[in-house]
Design a protein around this motif. Structure first.
Motif, PDB file in Angstrom:
ATOM      1  N   ILE A  76      74.961  32.338 102.649  1.00 54.40           N
ATOM      2  CA  ILE A  76      74.527  32.034 101.271  1.00 54.40           C
ATOM      3  C   ILE A  76      75.703  32.058 100.297  1.00 54.40           C
ATOM      4  O   ILE A  76      75.669  31.441  99.225  1.00 54.40           O
ATOM      5  CB  ILE A  76      73.420  33.015 100.835  1.00 54.40           C
ATOM      6  N   GLY A  77      76.777  32.776 100.681  1.00 51.30           N
ATOM      7  CA  GLY A  77      77.935  32.820  99.797  1.00 51.30           C
ATOM      8  C   GLY A  77      78.681  31.518  99.727  1.00 51.30           C
ATOM      9  O   GLY A  77      79.492  31.288  98.825  1.00 51.30           O
ATOM     10  N   SER A  78      78.421  30.608 100.725  1.00 53.16           N
ATOM     11  CA  SER A  78      79.147  29.325 100.727  1.00 53.16           C
ATOM     12  C   SER A  78      78.721  28.407  99.565  1.00 53.16           C
ATOM     13  O   SER A  78      79.401  27.427  99.249  1.00 53.16           O
ATOM     14  CB  SER A  78      78.918  28.608 102.060  1.00 53.16           C
ATOM     15  N   ILE A  79      77.592  28.744  98.921  1.00 53.11           N
ATOM     16  CA  ILE A  79      77.118  27.847  97.834  1.00 53.11           C
ATOM     17  C   ILE A  79      77.908  28.045  96.545  1.00 53.11           C
ATOM     18  O   ILE A  79      77.742  27.284  95.584  1.00 53.11           O
ATOM     19  CB  ILE A  79      75.619  28.064  97.554  1.00 53.11           C
ATOM     20  N   THR A  80      78.760  29.080  96.521  1.00 54.33           N
ATOM     21  CA  THR A  80      79.549  29.280  95.295  1.00 54.33           C
ATOM     22  C   THR A  80      80.519  28.141  95.058  1.00 54.33           C
ATOM     23  O   THR A  80      81.067  27.981  93.960  1.00 54.33           O
ATOM     24  CB  THR A  80      80.324  30.593  95.409  1.00 54.33           C
ATOM     25  N   ALA A  81      80.723  27.314  96.092  1.00 54.31           N
ATOM     26  CA  ALA A  81      81.593  26.144  95.917  1.00 54.31           C
ATOM     27  C   ALA A  81      80.914  25.051  95.081  1.00 54.31           C
ATOM     28  O   ALA A  81      81.556  24.079  94.711  1.00 54.31           O
ATOM     29  CB  ALA A  81      81.992  25.596  97.286  1.00 54.31           C
ATOM     30  N   PHE A  82      79.604  25.225  94.832  1.00 53.59           N
ATOM     31  CA  PHE A  82      78.851  24.226  94.036  1.00 53.59           C
ATOM     32  C   PHE A  82      78.488  24.857  92.684  1.00 53.59           C
ATOM     33  O   PHE A  82      77.541  25.646  92.598  1.00 53.59           O
ATOM     34  CB  PHE A  82      77.573  23.807  94.784  1.00 53.59           C
ATOM     35  N   ALA A  99      70.789  16.735  95.268  1.00 58.88           N
ATOM     36  CA  ALA A  99      70.285  18.102  95.438  1.00 58.88           C
ATOM     37  C   ALA A  99      69.457  18.222  96.715  1.00 58.88           C
ATOM     38  O   ALA A  99      69.559  19.222  97.455  1.00 58.88           O
ATOM     39  CB  ALA A  99      69.440  18.494  94.210  1.00 58.88           C
ATOM     40  N   ARG A 100      68.649  17.217  97.013  1.00 60.75           N
ATOM     41  CA  ARG A 100      67.844  17.269  98.248  1.00 60.75           C
ATOM     42  C   ARG A 100      68.735  17.245  99.483  1.00 60.75           C
ATOM     43  O   ARG A 100      68.522  18.022 100.441  1.00 60.75           O
ATOM     44  CB  ARG A 100      66.906  16.064  98.254  1.00 60.75           C
ATOM     45  N   LEU A 101      69.774  16.340  99.444  1.00 56.27           N
ATOM     46  CA  LEU A 101      70.665  16.278 100.600  1.00 56.27           C
ATOM     47  C   LEU A 101      71.442  17.575 100.782  1.00 56.27           C
ATOM     48  O   LEU A 101      71.614  18.080 101.924  1.00 56.27           O
ATOM     49  CB  LEU A 101      71.639  15.104 100.440  1.00 56.27           C
ATOM     50  N   GLN A 102      71.937  18.163  99.663  1.00 56.67           N
ATOM     51  CA  GLN A 102      72.683  19.416  99.754  1.00 56.67           C
ATOM     52  C   GLN A 102      71.796  20.544 100.285  1.00 56.67           C
ATOM     53  O   GLN A 102      72.248  21.389 101.082  1.00 56.67           O
ATOM     54  CB  GLN A 102      73.244  19.790  98.376  1.00 56.67           C
ATOM     55  N   THR A 103      70.541  20.548  99.849  1.00 61.76           N
ATOM     56  CA  THR A 103      69.631  21.609 100.307  1.00 61.76           C
ATOM     57  C   THR A 103      69.371  21.467 101.803  1.00 61.76           C
ATOM     58  O   THR A 103      69.357  22.476 102.557  1.00 61.76           O
ATOM     59  CB  THR A 103      68.323  21.545  99.516  1.00 61.76           C
ATOM     60  N   GLU A 104      69.145  20.233 102.251  1.00 57.66           N
ATOM     61  CA  GLU A 104      68.883  20.032 103.689  1.00 57.66           C
ATOM     62  C   GLU A 104      70.118  20.396 104.522  1.00 57.66           C
ATOM     63  O   GLU A 104      70.003  21.008 105.610  1.00 57.66           O
ATOM     64  CB  GLU A 104      68.480  18.581 103.925  1.00 57.66           C
ATOM     65  N   GLN A 105      71.307  20.019 104.018  1.00 54.95           N
ATOM     66  CA  GLN A 105      72.533  20.382 104.750  1.00 54.95           C
ATOM     67  C   GLN A 105      72.738  21.897 104.777  1.00 54.95           C
ATOM     68  O   GLN A 105      73.169  22.461 105.787  1.00 54.95           O
ATOM     69  CB  GLN A 105      73.741  19.683 104.104  1.00 54.95           C
ATOM     70  N   PHE A 106      72.434  22.542 103.628  1.00 51.00           N
ATOM     71  CA  PHE A 106      72.563  24.000 103.581  1.00 51.00           C
ATOM     72  C   PHE A 106      71.572  24.655 104.554  1.00 51.00           C
ATOM     73  O   PHE A 106      71.882  25.676 105.207  1.00 51.00           O
ATOM     74  CB  PHE A 106      72.324  24.492 102.152  1.00 51.00           C
ATOM     75  N   ALA A 107      70.386  24.058 104.692  1.00 55.64           N
ATOM     76  CA  ALA A 107      69.388  24.595 105.626  1.00 55.64           C
ATOM     77  C   ALA A 107      69.914  24.538 107.051  1.00 55.64           C
ATOM     78  O   ALA A 107      69.704  25.468 107.860  1.00 55.64           O
ATOM     79  CB  ALA A 107      68.079  23.818 105.485  1.00 55.64           C
ATOM     80  N   GLU A 108      70.606  23.482 107.406  1.00 55.21           N
ATOM     81  CA  GLU A 108      71.154  23.369 108.750  1.00 55.21           C
ATOM     82  C   GLU A 108      72.241  24.425 109.001  1.00 55.21           C
ATOM     83  O   GLU A 108      72.360  24.940 110.111  1.00 55.21           O
ATOM     84  CB  GLU A 108      71.739  21.963 108.944  1.00 55.21           C
ATOM     85  N   ARG A 109      73.013  24.746 107.932  1.00 60.31           N
ATOM     86  CA  ARG A 109      74.088  25.723 108.117  1.00 60.31           C
ATOM     87  C   ARG A 109      73.560  27.162 108.218  1.00 60.31           C
ATOM     88  O   ARG A 109      74.274  28.065 108.616  1.00 60.31           O
ATOM     89  CB  ARG A 109      75.088  25.628 106.945  1.00 60.31           C
ATOM     90  N   THR A 110      72.311  27.378 107.842  1.00 63.13           N
ATOM     91  CA  THR A 110      71.771  28.754 107.886  1.00 63.13           C
ATOM     92  C   THR A 110      70.908  29.003 109.111  1.00 63.13           C
ATOM     93  O   THR A 110      70.247  30.046 109.211  1.00 63.13           O
ATOM     94  CB  THR A 110      70.940  29.010 106.606  1.00 63.13           C
TER      95      THR A 110
END
Length: 512
Positions: free
Chosen positions: A79-85, A52-63
């Motif tokens: 933010i819509g890209s998180i629907t894949a999780f 979860a920490r790694l996914q959050t940090e990666q998501f932060a880079e994409r935003t």
């Protein structure tokens, strides 16, 4: 608890071992399953938090671009890209001033916050979610954020809510699988244990059964030698013991057979000697009785002749002397008759002569003949007779029993009382003679019915007699199927009781 423990101690050893080992295996299996499942669950949780920490940090880079342009459409696309999780139920993009730039709201897991994340990734936990927040920086590679040396511009932060449900389902599945595996392992161990217990206890059970039945079986069974070495040694020792017992028993039985045969031979010899004694005594007494009767007859004739002689002192002295001779001759004849009766009784040569007898009249006649002897010793004589009018009995032998018992009571009682009691019942006739005489010591009671025997042999001189009266009375009572017993106390008198069963059967009890 104490009762259960006592019951457990009384079980067979195989049952105790099975219960103890089974409980230990189950406890070990449960404990091992719990420890393994707990460790795996913790590892899964730690891995889930790390992911979860790694996914959050990666998501932060994409935003980063969305924060730079602050365009809602770009932010919503990001933010819509998180629907894949599927495990992310909520997400927010928060600007540096604390305002929400965009939001993905599936579970309302993230509360409003005015505390933007400017440094390291922050993780919070609720009952259902891991709330992970990470800063969004203009440079995707910040330098030494921990020391505050940040070369990039802080744009905002992203907050994601990761659901715990998938992890919980996985942990539950692991617990179930580990539990089933533990139960299967326990079952396998128990099956192996049961097999091993049978291998161990079957020889013991077989040996126990053989030993418990060994004393009752003939010939004695031998134990089967199998199982562990120790049990085989015990079985071999038991078999050896059985061999020794059978050898000793065979020797003992042989010795007993020899001794039994010797005893039978001695018994037969004693019986033969006793019969010869009785026959000799009967012959001798009979031969003594014949001349004695002649002496009595000649004495009586001489006395009758002296009745017609001239009365003088010589004739008077002659009559007195002849009267004394006649009295002593009758006394000797009576004793010889007793010896003859005893010999005939012991030899079984007496016959029963059953006749209808008036017991009351018979006993009154016997009482009259005894009264002079009772009066001579200053004894009071009392009779209580309660009998039917007539009874089928051997009159002479019953009269002899009564006379002997009353004579014996008068002989050993002075200045006392004598009681004659007789009760006739449909199935039994009781004759009881009680006196207040010298009595009999307890140690001497069994010997009073022995022939030629008195309790104190000096009594034969003090009281007279040969000691045959009671012996003859008991023989006559036995001839009629009865018995005579005695109760006595030294110095307090005696009670002799003759018990004759009714009706008396011809040919029974040795009677001819």
């Amino acid at each position: 608890m104490s009762t259960m423990f006592n019951r457990f101690r009384q079980m067979r050893i195989s049952r105790q071992l099975s219960i103890t080992a089974g409980a230990s295996i189950i406890l070990f299996s449960v404990t091992l399953t719990a420890i393994a499942s707990t460790l795996i669950s913790r590892q899964l949780r730690d891995n889930a938090v790390t992911d979860a920490r790694l996914q959050t940090e990666q998501f932060a880079e994409r935003t980063i671009f969305a924060f730079l342009v602050e365009d809602l459409t770009v932010a919503e696309e990001a933010i819509g890209s998180i629907t894949a999780f599927p495990n992310i139920d909520d997400a927010r993009l928060i600007r540096a001033d604390g305002e929400t730039l965009a939001r993905y709201d599936n579970g309302h897991a993230i509360n409003d916050t005015n505390s933007p994340i400017r440094h390291l990734t922050n993780i919070r936990e609720s009952s259902e979610y891991w709330i992970v927040a990470a800063p969004v920086l203009s440079s995707p590679e910040p330098n030494d954020l921990d020391n505050g040396s940040v070369n990039a511009e802080y744009l905002g932060s992203v907050v994601l809510a990761f659901s715990k449900s998938p992890v919980r389902e996985t942990i539950r599945t692991i617990w179930v699988i580990n539990g089933l595996a533990g139960l299967a392992a326990a079952g396998i161990f128990l099956a192996l244990l049961s097999f091993q217990m049978r291998v161990l206890t079957d020889p013991l059970r077989s040996l126990s059964s053989t030993m418990s039945n060994g004393g009752r079986d003939a010939p004695r069974k031998r134990a089967r030698i199998f199982g562990s070495k120790e049990i085989q040694e015990i079985a071999a020792i038991y078999n050896q013991l059985m061999d020794e017992i059978e050898t000793s028993q065979a020797a003992l039985e042989s010795e007993v057979a020899i001794r039994t045969q010797e005893l039978k031979t001695a018994r037969d010899a004693a019986f033969a000697a006793n019969r010869q004694k009785s026959e000799i005594m009967a012959a001798v007494t009979h031969e003594m009785k014949t001349p004695l009767q002649a002496i009595i007859g000649y004495t009586q004739l001489t006395l009758e002749e002296l009745e017609f002689a001239v009365e003088d002192d010589a004739a008077h002295r002659s009559r007195e002397q002849l009267s004394n001779i006649l009295g002593r001759a009758h006394e000797l004849l009576n004793r010889i008759t007793q010896m003859l009766d005893l010999a005939r009784a012991e030899a079984g040569k007496f016959d029963l002569n059953l006749v209808e007898t008036d017991i009351s009249a018979l006993l009154h006649d016997a009482q009259k003949s005894i009264l002079p002897l009772a009066a001579e010793r200053n004894n009071k004589f009392t009779a209580e007779i309660d009998c039917p009018a007539t009874i089928l009995i051997d009159r002479d032998k019953f009269q002899q029993i009564a006379l002997n018992l009353m004579t014996n009571a008068c002989k050993f009682t002075h200045n006392g009382e004598i009681y004659l009691r007789c009760k006739g019942r449909p199935n039994r006739l009781l004759l009881e003679v009680e006196d207040t005489g010298v009595g009999i010591a307890e140690k001497d009671i069994d010997s009073v019915f022995e022939p030629f025997r008195q309790v104190d042999m000096s009594a034969s001189r003090a009281f007279g007699g040969t000691g045959l009266g009671l012996a003859i009375s008991r023989q006559f009572a036995k001839l009629m199927g009865g018995e005579i017993d005695v109760r006595s106390e030294l110095g307090a008198g005696s009670v002799f009781t003759a018990k004759i069963p009714l009706p008396i059967k011809m040919g029974a009890y040795g009677a001819k």
